[in-house]
Design an enzyme around this catalytic site. Structure first.
Site, PDB file in Angstrom:
ATOM      1  N   ASP A 170       0.787  -1.321  -0.016  1.00 14.40           N
ATOM      2  CA  ASP A 170      -0.043   0.114   0.024  1.00 14.40           C
ATOM      3  C   ASP A 170       0.757   1.194   0.278  1.00 14.40           C
ATOM      4  O   ASP A 170       2.072   1.274   0.224  1.00 14.40           O
ATOM      5  CB  ASP A 170      -0.895   0.049   1.250  1.00 14.40           C
ATOM      6  CG  ASP A 170      -2.008  -0.926   1.053  1.00 14.40           C
ATOM      7  OD1 ASP A 170      -2.222  -1.926   0.309  1.00 14.40           O
ATOM      8  OD2 ASP A 170      -2.784  -0.971   1.993  1.00 14.40           O
ATOM      9  N   HIS A 178       3.763  -2.232   3.048  1.00 14.72           N
ATOM     10  CA  HIS A 178       3.825  -0.887   2.419  1.00 14.72           C
ATOM     11  C   HIS A 178       5.155  -0.487   1.773  1.00 14.72           C
ATOM     12  O   HIS A 178       6.166  -1.183   2.368  1.00 14.72           O
ATOM     13  CB  HIS A 178       3.647   0.117   3.667  1.00 14.72           C
ATOM     14  CG  HIS A 178       2.280  -0.056   4.224  1.00 14.72           C
ATOM     15  ND1 HIS A 178       2.074  -0.652   5.286  1.00 14.72           N
ATOM     16  CD2 HIS A 178       1.070   0.787   4.249  1.00 14.72           C
ATOM     17  CE1 HIS A 178       0.864  -0.732   5.605  1.00 14.72           C
ATOM     18  NE2 HIS A 178       0.364   0.159   4.975  1.00 14.72           N
TER      19      HIS A 178
END
Length: 466
Positions: A273, A415
């Protein structure tokens, strides 16, 4: 002498009269020949188009011939819908004529026919007006459509509504709305600033509407765009909404893209992400490439703009790209318009750089409710393994959390904006491989078309958003 002159005059007058009558007769012959030629050409045109599967009706009003061609259904009955449309046009034209009875012309009512599938036919009725030019020929004066495109059942000739061609469901409405938004983004007519207004398109689907067109590959809908004076015809590929089309009316030529499936029974989907990041994402991609591993990146639209080229590289190297909003707000706390802005700006940003639209969405913080899910207009991808890499910023802990949560069908959240996550990846991949895991994208994990309004946590856990 006088008598002789009178006789000669009478002979001359007679000759002139004979010549005049002959000329008039010849002109009438030429005129009749021209008329017959025009009618024969129209007959041939209709036979070539529809194999004679029609009935011709002839009548005369106020000196004007009106010739109509009425198509027949597969049951060999007149298509009453087309006959009615032509009848209305004929009545309207007769009222407008008010011509001298000596005025001669021909008005043809024909139809254009297109078979969209074995059981559906699309028609458009056309008026062609021929008028007399000079004394010997007919010429085409005007040609126009006299009604909107009409879709009928091939067998019965009954007028089809959108609710009969498509499957009546909320999922169909959501699928169609997203498809229309994407087609409008493709036009390039909407700036990044204004693209969120496309989300305001409401009541796109009315089940009883008949003002749509359909071909072997597309459905064409009149769409009222906020701020636009007239509806815009938007073409949506049938392949993109095939799951929402009634099989009776889905052309066999439509090829639905196959969703790739994993090859083994021990699968895991790695997801990243908040990227792309110019300082971290390239390293993550390098490691994935070295291990021949595919993953899914949920990108922020603002980061796509700030770091051009990276999202294109992700796709070119076989990864899947999903949306993670424009700049990471909690969508359940935003207005409807802001949700549209967050989603559609990101869709446009990715499309402008890649020609691809994200087909899934991960809401920031996983926060979503039924209304927001429908406003997003994409399947929601959650996770089953949270590495909390944003909190620990420690490569060893990231690897440990992935291994602890890894199961067949798991979705792992990381991430690609933290260097410690990038640093953990090599060890993580090596250890998962040693345990026999196959690395798959979200699409490969499920191997089927995902639903709008539904959220997916892992291969076996999916549920409608409430």
């Amino acid at each position: 002498m006088k008598i002789r002159w009178i006789r000669l005059s009478l002979v001359a007058i007679l000759i002139i009269a004979v010549v005049f009558i002959g000329v008039i007769g010849f002109q009438k012959y030429q005129f009749s020949k021209s008329r017959n030629k025009v009618i024969m050409q129209m007959d041939r045109l209709m036979k070539d188009q529809d194999g004679g599967n029609f009935r011709r009706l002839d009548k005369k009003e106020n000196g004007v011939e009106i010739i109509s061609y009425i198509p027949k259904t597969t049951e060999k009955k007149d298509n009453e819908i087309i006959q009615k449309e032509i009848g209305k046009a004929t009545d309207a034209e007769v009222k407008k004529l008010n011509r001298d009875k000596e005025t001669q012309g021909i008005i043809f009512y024909t139809y254009q026919k297109h078979r969209m599938a074995e059981q559906a036919i699309s028609y458009k009725a056309v008026q062609s007006e021929y008028v007399k030019e000079g004394r010997t020929k007919f010429v085409l004066k005007d040609k126009k459509d006299i009604c909107k495109n009409i879709v009928t059942d091939a067998e019965t000739g009954a007028l089809l509504t959108l609710g009969e061609v498509l499957i009546k469901s909320n999922q169909t409405k959501l699928n169609l709305k997203t498809a229309v938004e994407e087609e409008l983004i493709k036009t390039g007519d909407f700036s990044l600033k204004d693209v969120g207004n496309l989300g305001k398109i409401k009541s796109l689907v009315k089940w009883n509407q008949t003002d749509f067109e359909i071909t072997n590959s597309e459905i064409i809908l009149p769409v009222k765009i906020p701020g636009a004076p007239e509806p815009k015809k938007v073409k949506v590929k049938l392949a993109d909404i095939a799951s929402s089309v009634n099989k009776r009316y889905l052309p066999s030529s439509v090829k639905v893209p196959e969703v790739p499936k994993a090859k083994t029974n021990k699968r895991i989907a790695l997801t990243f992400d908040d990227g792309p990041s110019s300082s971290v994402t390239p390293g993550v991609l390098d490691t994935l490439k070295r291990h021949n591993v595919k993953a899914t990146f949920f990108v922020l639209g603002s980061s796509v703009i700030q770091n051009p080229g990276l999202v294109k590289r992700e796709l070119e190297e076989g990864h899947q790209v999903g949306s993670h909003s424009w700049d990471h707000p909690q969508l359940t706390k935003q207005s409807t318009q802001e949700v549209y802005n967050q989603i559609l700006k990101t869709q446009k940003a990715v499309f402008d750089q890649t020609g691809y639209f994200p087909t899934t969405m991960r809401p920031p913080y996983g926060a979503v409710n039924k209304q927001v899910a429908e406003e997003i207009g994409l399947p929601i991808i959650q996770w089953s393994v949270d590495t909390e890499d944003w909190k620990y910023r420690n490569a060893g802990i990231v690897t440990k959390k992935v291994l602890a949560g890894a199961t067949d069908g798991a979705i792992v959240l990381m991430h690609d904006i933290h260097k410690t996550t990038a640093a953990s990846l090599d060890t993580t991949l090596t250890k998962l491989k040693s345990q026999g895991y196959e690395f798959v994208t979200i699409d490969e994990l499920y191997g089927e078309k995902l639903q709008i309004g539904k959220q997916y946590f892992d291969k076996t856990d999916s549920r409608m958003v409430k």
